[in-house]
Write a protein that holds these residues in place. Structure first.
Motif, PDB file in Angstrom:
ATOM      1  N   THR A  56       0.795  -1.232   0.000  1.00  0.00           N
ATOM      2  CA  THR A  56       0.000   0.000   0.000  1.00  0.00           C
ATOM      3  C   THR A  56       0.830   1.286   0.000  1.00  0.00           C
ATOM      4  OG1 THR A  56      -0.106  -0.103   2.424  1.00  0.00           O
ATOM      5  CG2 THR A  56      -1.902  -1.134   1.200  1.00  0.00           C
ATOM      6  N   LYS A 104       2.744   2.970  -3.349  1.00  0.00           N
ATOM      7  CA  LYS A 104       1.804   3.563  -4.288  1.00  0.00           C
ATOM      8  C   LYS A 104       1.336   4.929  -3.796  1.00  0.00           C
ATOM      9  CE  LYS A 104      -1.192   3.785  -7.696  1.00  0.00           C
ATOM     10  NZ  LYS A 104      -0.745   4.116  -9.062  1.00  0.00           N
ATOM     11  N   CYS A 137      -5.795  -2.241  -8.441  1.00  0.00           N
ATOM     12  CA  CYS A 137      -6.660  -2.322  -7.261  1.00  0.00           C
ATOM     13  C   CYS A 137      -6.880  -3.773  -6.849  1.00  0.00           C
ATOM     14  CB  CYS A 137      -7.983  -1.631  -7.555  1.00  0.00           C
ATOM     15  SG  CYS A 137      -9.061  -1.467  -6.127  1.00  0.00           S
ATOM     16  N   GLN A 178      -3.759  -5.077  -5.169  1.00  0.00           N
ATOM     17  CA  GLN A 178      -3.621  -4.572  -3.799  1.00  0.00           C
ATOM     18  C   GLN A 178      -4.493  -5.358  -2.834  1.00  0.00           C
ATOM     19  OE1 GLN A 178      -4.285  -0.353  -3.300  1.00  0.00           O
ATOM     20  NE2 GLN A 178      -2.091   0.073  -3.472  1.00  0.00           N
ATOM     21  N   PHE A 195      -2.877  -7.843   0.019  1.00  0.00           N
ATOM     22  CA  PHE A 195      -3.092  -7.419   1.408  1.00  0.00           C
ATOM     23  C   PHE A 195      -3.913  -8.461   2.157  1.00  0.00           C
ATOM     24  CE2 PHE A 195      -4.961  -5.003   4.881  1.00  0.00           C
ATOM     25  CZ  PHE A 195      -3.849  -4.350   5.382  1.00  0.00           C
ATOM     26  N   GLN A 226      -9.883   6.606   0.527  1.00  0.00           N
ATOM     27  CA  GLN A 226      -8.802   5.926   1.239  1.00  0.00           C
ATOM     28  C   GLN A 226      -7.546   6.069   0.384  1.00  0.00           C
ATOM     29  OE1 GLN A 226      -7.306   5.229   3.918  1.00  0.00           O
ATOM     30  NE2 GLN A 226      -8.960   3.934   4.686  1.00  0.00           N
ATOM     31  N   PHE A 261      -5.526   3.675  -0.376  1.00  0.00           N
ATOM     32  CA  PHE A 261      -5.303   2.438  -1.120  1.00  0.00           C
ATOM     33  C   PHE A 261      -6.655   1.759  -1.319  1.00  0.00           C
ATOM     34  CE2 PHE A 261      -5.507   1.130   3.223  1.00  0.00           C
ATOM     35  CZ  PHE A 261      -5.935  -0.178   3.231  1.00  0.00           C
ATOM     36  N   CYS A 262      -6.669   0.687  -2.094  1.00  0.00           N
ATOM     37  CA  CYS A 262      -7.916  -0.037  -2.350  1.00  0.00           C
ATOM     38  C   CYS A 262      -8.256  -0.887  -1.136  1.00  0.00           C
ATOM     39  CB  CYS A 262      -7.778  -0.898  -3.601  1.00  0.00           C
ATOM     40  SG  CYS A 262      -7.807   0.040  -5.126  1.00  0.00           S
ATOM     41  N   ASP A 263      -9.147  -0.404  -0.320  1.00  0.00           N
ATOM     42  CA  ASP A 263      -9.560  -1.097   0.892  1.00  0.00           C
ATOM     43  C   ASP A 263     -10.870  -1.826   0.629  1.00  0.00           C
ATOM     44  OD1 ASP A 263      -9.383  -1.911   3.455  1.00  0.00           O
ATOM     45  OD2 ASP A 263     -10.079  -0.057   4.368  1.00  0.00           O
ATOM     46  N   SER A 319      -6.841   3.662   8.750  1.00  0.00           N
ATOM     47  CA  SER A 319      -6.107   2.732   7.884  1.00  0.00           C
ATOM     48  C   SER A 319      -4.668   2.542   8.340  1.00  0.00           C
ATOM     49  CB  SER A 319      -6.136   3.234   6.441  1.00  0.00           C
ATOM     50  OG  SER A 319      -5.514   4.507   6.343  1.00  0.00           O
ATOM     51  N   THR A 353      -2.468  -0.962   8.529  1.00  0.00           N
ATOM     52  CA  THR A 353      -1.567  -1.134   7.386  1.00  0.00           C
ATOM     53  C   THR A 353      -0.124  -0.775   7.701  1.00  0.00           C
ATOM     54  OG1 THR A 353      -2.060   1.112   6.605  1.00  0.00           O
ATOM     55  CG2 THR A 353      -3.398  -0.693   5.713  1.00  0.00           C
TER      56      THR A 353
END
Length: 324
Positions: A87, A90, A107, A110, A114, A186, A188-190, A285, A289
């Motif tokens: 994460t 990026k 996405c 990620q 994760f 967000q 990142f792609c959560d 986040s 993370t």
């Protein structure tokens, strides 16, 4: 990037906007603050990488650390390196280039990696707690139970389980087109934010999968709590103060990491999704993370004497080499 698509079914007669990329949220429109965010995250990222790489190097190079506990710890450090690398880089690049887009494939990758690393970490924490349970509560059987071959089998199973778990969730989430807004609040792609723009069929299936996986996670957490309850009850019954201290020094770092992971999990589940407070989303986040990968090597280096000694030896070798 989006395009219009016409569906022939009665339920989808209207035009449907399909998302081909997402826009990650900016945490400030001021250029100087964006660069400051990038530099701050870069420092945290480099510190986490250095701490975990040093931990792995210490375990690999020091013969005194070639035991099941440290073998699992090296796997945990490798997971932490992967987790923060999925994460943070990026986000740093986006902040420096003033480009907040991420492709649909990026996405998906990620989310896959994760979820894969997080699920593997849960399995490894269970393995580490069982290792400490056998070492403290059944010390005479430790060498028979925790053999090198069995440790490798447990670690491999943990990685494979995490991979299968992540593949199922990611495959379900990206099997149908996304619709609605392509702005993710967000950095990142959560998963929760992606589900908001998923179609109802994907969301319903994902909620079922999440409910099933939550049951497994709760079982793992229950096993961890029971294991550490037996461990500490055994430790406090030891007649020797030195023996109690030695036992606590080996299991207390794992217990701290476990509670840190539980805190991150609670924040992930209970943290509200906000479309108007980017700072709130960032802080939530960061809890799951960035905080665990950054804190885990610090916890072990401060609480474990063998790790501390090995790290000091490595630092002396690197920065103060002996002259012939």
């Amino acid at each position: 990037c989006c395009f219009k698509m016409n569906y022939s079914t009665q339920a989808d007669m209207a035009n449907f906007t399909i998302i081909m990329e997402f826009f990650l949220m900016e945490y400030s429109s001021i250029r100087e603050l964006q660069v400051l965010h990038a530099m701050l995250f870069l420092l945290i990222y480099m510190a986490a990488l250095m701490g975990n790489f040093l931990t792995i190097t210490a375990i690999v190079t020091d013969p005194h650390l070639h035991s099941p506990m440290y073998f699992f710890l090296s796997n945990l450090s490798l997971l932490d390196i992967g987790c923060i690398s999925v994460t943070v880089p990026k986000f740093i690049v986006n902040s420096l280039t003033h480009n907040q887009t991420i492709s649909l494939l990026g996405c998906a990758l990620q989310i896959f990696f994760f979820s894969f690393l997080a699920a593997t970490e849960i399995a490894l924490l269970v393995a580490m707690s069982y290792d400490r349970f056998v070492a403290i509560c059944q010390p005479l059987h430790y060498g028979v139970i925790m053999t090198p071959a069995r440790c490798i089998w447990v670690a491999t199973s943990s990685w494979l389980t995490g991979c299968v778990y992540s593949a199922i969730h990611t495959g379900n989430m990206f099997r149908l087109p996304f619709s609605g807004s392509n702005v993710i609040h967000q950095f990142f792609c959560d998963v929760p934010h992606i589900l908001k723009v998923s179609c109802s069929e994907v969301r319903n299936t994902e909620y079922v999968l999440l409910a099933a996986s939550s049951t497994i996670v709760l079982f793992c957490f229950g096993f961890l709590i029971i294991s550490y309850t037996y461990i500490f009850s055994t430790v406090f019954k030891m007649p020797s103060v030195e023996g109690r201290y030695k036992a606590l020094s080996t299991c207390s770092p794992q217990l701290i990491i476990f509670f840190l992971f539980v805190l991150a999990a609670l924040v992930t589940v209970l943290g509200p999704l906000s479309d108007t407070s980017p700072i709130q989303n960032l802080l939530i986040s960061m809890t799951y993370t960035i905080l665990p990968p950054f804190m885990n090597p610090i916890i072990y280096s401060l609480r474990n004497t063998k790790i501390k000694t090995a790290l000091c030896r490595i630092i002396k070798t690197l920065f103060f080499p002996r002259k012939n």
